[in-house]
Design a protein around this motif. Structure first.
Motif, mmCIF file in Angstrom:
data_model
loop_
_atom_site.group_PDB
_atom_site.id
_atom_site.type_symbol
_atom_site.label_atom_id
_atom_site.label_comp_id
_atom_site.label_asym_id
_atom_site.label_seq_id
_atom_site.Cartn_x
_atom_site.Cartn_y
_atom_site.Cartn_z
ATOM 1 N N LEU A 18 35.674 -124.516 -0.326
ATOM 2 C CA LEU A 18 36.431 -124.940 0.778
ATOM 3 C C LEU A 18 35.663 -126.037 1.643
ATOM 4 C CD1 LEU A 18 38.262 -121.753 2.254
ATOM 5 C CD2 LEU A 18 39.214 -123.456 0.609
ATOM 6 N N ALA A 19 34.469 -126.041 1.527
ATOM 7 C CA ALA A 19 33.685 -127.093 2.093
ATOM 8 C C ALA A 19 33.985 -128.459 1.304
ATOM 9 C CB ALA A 19 32.319 -126.831 2.176
ATOM 10 N N GLN A 20 33.903 -128.122 0.055
ATOM 11 C CA GLN A 20 34.211 -129.328 -0.997
ATOM 12 C C GLN A 20 35.676 -129.912 -0.636
ATOM 13 O OE1 GLN A 20 32.093 -131.067 -3.649
ATOM 14 N NE2 GLN A 20 33.756 -132.338 -2.665
ATOM 15 N N ALA A 21 36.484 -129.000 -0.374
ATOM 16 C CA ALA A 21 37.933 -129.700 -0.197
ATOM 17 C C ALA A 21 37.921 -130.537 0.988
ATOM 18 C CB ALA A 21 38.863 -128.410 -0.013
ATOM 19 N N ALA A 22 37.116 -129.725 1.994
ATOM 20 C CA ALA A 22 37.203 -130.782 3.396
ATOM 21 C C ALA A 22 36.432 -131.983 3.232
ATOM 22 C CB ALA A 22 36.306 -129.703 4.179
ATOM 23 N N GLU A 23 35.457 -132.030 2.249
ATOM 24 C CA GLU A 23 35.010 -133.549 1.793
ATOM 25 C C GLU A 23 36.008 -134.473 1.426
ATOM 26 O OE1 GLU A 23 31.293 -133.386 -0.150
ATOM 27 O OE2 GLU A 23 30.559 -131.822 0.972
ATOM 28 N N GLU A 50 41.269 -138.140 -0.317
ATOM 29 C CA GLU A 50 41.715 -137.977 -1.471
ATOM 30 C C GLU A 50 42.717 -136.440 -1.275
ATOM 31 O OE1 GLU A 50 38.715 -138.038 -4.756
ATOM 32 O OE2 GLU A 50 37.332 -137.945 -3.092
ATOM 33 N N PRO A 51 43.864 -136.538 -2.224
ATOM 34 C CA PRO A 51 44.554 -135.443 -2.065
ATOM 35 C C PRO A 51 44.143 -134.266 -2.904
ATOM 36 C CG PRO A 51 45.278 -136.966 -4.001
ATOM 37 C CD PRO A 51 44.221 -137.659 -3.121
ATOM 38 N N VAL A 52 44.328 -133.034 -2.226
ATOM 39 C CA VAL A 52 43.618 -131.824 -2.850
ATOM 40 C C VAL A 52 44.864 -130.820 -2.996
ATOM 41 C CG1 VAL A 52 41.844 -130.023 -2.087
ATOM 42 C CG2 VAL A 52 41.674 -132.324 -1.612
ATOM 43 N N ALA A 53 44.753 -130.113 -4.161
ATOM 44 C CA ALA A 53 45.518 -128.854 -4.228
ATOM 45 C C ALA A 53 44.685 -127.598 -4.317
ATOM 46 C CB ALA A 53 46.518 -129.129 -5.538
ATOM 47 N N VAL A 54 45.171 -126.580 -3.948
ATOM 48 C CA VAL A 54 44.504 -125.225 -4.075
ATOM 49 C C VAL A 54 45.327 -124.117 -4.682
ATOM 50 C CG1 VAL A 54 45.421 -124.332 -1.730
ATOM 51 C CG2 VAL A 54 43.452 -123.266 -2.810
ATOM 52 N N ALA A 55 44.710 -123.535 -5.781
ATOM 53 C CA ALA A 55 45.279 -122.456 -6.471
ATOM 54 C C ALA A 55 44.600 -121.233 -6.217
ATOM 55 C CB ALA A 55 44.894 -122.718 -8.139
ATOM 56 N N THR A 56 45.733 -120.229 -6.020
ATOM 57 C CA THR A 56 45.074 -118.866 -5.589
ATOM 58 C C THR A 56 45.583 -117.843 -6.298
ATOM 59 O OG1 THR A 56 45.031 -119.895 -3.229
ATOM 60 C CG2 THR A 56 45.013 -117.590 -3.453
ATOM 61 N N ILE A 57 45.045 -116.943 -6.747
ATOM 62 C CA ILE A 57 45.455 -115.645 -7.167
ATOM 63 C C ILE A 57 45.807 -114.599 -6.151
ATOM 64 C CG2 ILE A 57 44.889 -113.354 -8.733
ATOM 65 C CD1 ILE A 57 42.623 -114.794 -9.878
ATOM 66 N N VAL A 58 47.353 -114.560 -6.241
ATOM 67 C CA VAL A 58 48.090 -113.853 -5.056
ATOM 68 C C VAL A 58 48.421 -112.387 -5.741
ATOM 69 C CG1 VAL A 58 48.836 -115.864 -4.000
ATOM 70 C CG2 VAL A 58 50.062 -114.637 -5.762
ATOM 71 N N LEU A 98 41.016 -110.803 -6.637
ATOM 72 C CA LEU A 98 42.270 -111.278 -5.874
ATOM 73 C C LEU A 98 41.953 -112.332 -4.796
ATOM 74 C CD1 LEU A 98 45.275 -110.259 -5.562
ATOM 75 C CD2 LEU A 98 44.663 -108.717 -3.747
ATOM 76 N N GLY A 99 42.625 -113.251 -4.544
ATOM 77 C CA GLY A 99 42.121 -114.167 -3.434
ATOM 78 C C GLY A 99 41.231 -115.163 -4.184
ATOM 79 N N ALA A 100 41.084 -115.176 -5.609
ATOM 80 C CA ALA A 100 40.052 -116.172 -5.972
ATOM 81 C C ALA A 100 40.893 -117.632 -6.092
ATOM 82 C CB ALA A 100 39.487 -115.886 -7.599
ATOM 83 N N ARG A 101 39.985 -118.725 -5.875
ATOM 84 C CA ARG A 101 40.678 -120.103 -5.805
ATOM 85 C C ARG A 101 39.890 -121.108 -6.835
ATOM 86 N NH1 ARG A 101 41.536 -117.944 -0.517
ATOM 87 N NH2 ARG A 101 43.667 -117.988 0.032
ATOM 88 N N MET A 102 40.827 -121.985 -6.920
ATOM 89 C CA MET A 102 40.512 -123.432 -7.364
ATOM 90 C C MET A 102 40.893 -124.283 -6.196
ATOM 91 S SD MET A 102 41.389 -123.497 -11.438
ATOM 92 C CE MET A 102 40.955 -125.304 -11.518
ATOM 93 N N ILE A 103 40.048 -125.555 -6.164
ATOM 94 C CA ILE A 103 40.562 -126.540 -5.405
ATOM 95 C C ILE A 103 40.301 -127.793 -6.589
ATOM 96 C CG2 ILE A 103 39.962 -125.730 -3.183
ATOM 97 C CD1 ILE A 103 37.356 -127.846 -3.800
ATOM 98 N N ILE A 104 41.311 -128.388 -6.447
ATOM 99 C CA ILE A 104 41.630 -129.554 -7.504
ATOM 100 C C ILE A 104 42.046 -131.177 -6.761
ATOM 101 C CG2 ILE A 104 42.649 -130.249 -9.527
ATOM 102 C CD1 ILE A 104 43.400 -126.766 -8.518
ATOM 103 N N THR A 105 41.422 -132.114 -7.256
ATOM 104 C CA THR A 105 41.954 -133.261 -6.899
ATOM 105 C C THR A 105 41.693 -134.012 -7.846
ATOM 106 O OG1 THR A 105 41.296 -135.217 -5.513
ATOM 107 C CG2 THR A 105 39.289 -134.325 -6.689
ATOM 108 N N ARG A 106 41.949 -135.621 -8.091
ATOM 109 C CA ARG A 106 42.012 -136.233 -9.233
ATOM 110 C C ARG A 106 41.054 -136.553 -10.110
ATOM 111 N NH1 ARG A 106 47.827 -136.549 -9.284
ATOM 112 N NH2 ARG A 106 48.618 -137.547 -7.354
ATOM 113 N N ASP A 107 41.099 -137.211 -11.198
ATOM 114 C CA ASP A 107 40.104 -137.518 -12.034
ATOM 115 C C ASP A 107 39.196 -136.373 -12.501
ATOM 116 O OD1 ASP A 107 40.790 -140.135 -11.627
ATOM 117 O OD2 ASP A 107 39.529 -140.342 -9.595
ATOM 118 N N ASN A 108 39.796 -135.058 -12.959
ATOM 119 C CA ASN A 108 39.220 -134.138 -13.731
ATOM 120 C C ASN A 108 38.188 -133.640 -12.749
ATOM 121 O OD1 ASN A 108 40.742 -134.170 -16.179
ATOM 122 N ND2 ASN A 108 39.478 -136.153 -16.674
#
Length: 355
Positions: free
Chosen positions: A6-11, A17-25, A35-45
């Motif tokens: 989430l600190a990386q997402a803030a950066e 940059e646009p940011v998406a978050v994927a969460t195991i719900v 449960l609650g594990a996440r990925m944060i994703i932006t552009r350029d792989n």
């Protein structure tokens, strides 16, 4: 790990940059990630975190690019597949529901941990993949915070999750799924005895996100120079330490000094207190001697938490680092309610029971 990504997402957000978050719900059966594990994703792989053991992250990344473009959340469902080379799915036998949504600053701030005790609530409808109706809220320990927008059942379940101190997913009659994530200060590892094993034990604990306190009644053993990685170093007798630090069900106590004057003082100071774990170094004979001394001092042993001694899992460790590893592994096993044996033995027993 959660705070790191989430600190990386803030950066990324700060950089525009646009940011998406994927969460195991929701999880059915087993899963590589909790449960609650996440990925944060932006552009350029670029992405951080994981929702599986590497099985579906590429698909999640590709889906997130669509979410970043449209701004509309999507729900992904993954199950076990026989041939992962030609099918997208999991290698494990379970199923997971993954919510992918565009991340804004308000949601990021809500998801990040902090000093206030609360429960983060993520609501969605997995049965409608293209319109999962994702929304977020947070509930304080007194049940406030939802601004009247959450049903009483959701608030009640949120407070139960807070008391249990673990993420949980609940499915309601209308198909809504609520992911409850307690936000609490980190558990404390309280180490009595500033011996050489304390140093690697602190490092392992920090990796796991624990607050670490090293204490010793001998001032020469409780110095910042000896324990630079600890959050706090205290040169004091156990009763004073317990008074200053406090112990509860989220405190893991380790005694690394079995000299009677220190060990007995610790046990007497802990009498009547709840702990998440209490371990003491030394052979079984030491425990028998310890018990006899404490009983002679008038202590009812029922006033003490269960003492795990000899401390640690049986991995044959001799070096300070190996001993510390066995101790932290036992703490994790006790916290998770597991026996701590080898998984191969567990599966062998399961197979034998089925045959």
């Amino acid at each position: 790990m959660k705070d790191d990504i989430l600190a990386q997402a803030a950066e990324w957000l700060d950089a525009g940059e646009p940011v998406a978050v994927a969460t195991i719900v929701r999880i059915f059966g087993s899963s590589n990630q909790p449960l609650g594990a996440r990925m944060i994703i932006t552009r350029d792989n670029r992405f951080e975190g994981a929702v599986s053991g590497g099985c579906v992250e590429t698909d999640v990344y590709e889906t997130s690019q669509n979410v970043l473009t449209t701004g509309n959340a999507l729900m992904l469902h993954y199950k076990h597949v026989e041939n992962p080379l030609v099918e997208i799915g999991l290698n494990c036998e379970g199923k997971i529901d993954v919510l992918v949504e565009k991340l804004d600053r308000a949601t990021l701030d809500l998801l990040r941990t902090g000093p206030e005790r609360r429960v983060t609530v993520t609501l969605c409808t997995p049965g409608t993949p293209s319109e999962p109706n994702a929304r977020h809220a947070q509930i304080a320990p007194d049940g406030s915070g939802s601004n009247g927008l959450l049903p009483e059942a959701v608030i009640r379940d949120a407070l139960t999750a807070l008391r249990d101190d673990k993420p949980v997913s609940t499915t309601y009659a209308d198909g809504t799924v609520a992911l409850f994530e307690p936000v609490l200060p980190p558990p404390t590892l309280l180490i009595f005895g500033g011996d050489v094993t304390a140093q690697p034990l602190v490092r392992f604990a920090k990796i796991l996100g624990l607050r670490t306190v090293v204490t010793d009644a001998r001032p020469a053993f409780a110095t910042r120079e000896k324990h630079p990685d600890a959050d706090e170093v205290i040169a004091a007798w156990p009763a004073e330490v317990i008074r200053r630090v406090g112990v509860d069900a989220r405190t893991f106590v380790v005694s690394l000094n079995h000299e009677p004057r220190f060990e007995d003082a610790l046990m007497l100071a802990l009498a009547g207190h709840e702990t998440g774990y209490l371990g003491a170094i030394g052979k079984r004979a030491r425990h028998e001697e310890r018990t006899a001394r404490l009983q002679d001092a008038g202590l009812d042993m029922a006033q003490l938490p269960t003492i795990h001694t000899p401390i640690g899992l049986d991995i044959g460790g001799k070096s300070p680092e190996e001993i510390a590893l066995s101790i932290i592994a036992e703490i994790v096993a006790v916290k998770n309610g597991r026996p701590g044996g080898m998984l191969i033995a567990h599966f062998a027993r399961a197979m034998a029971a089925e045959s």
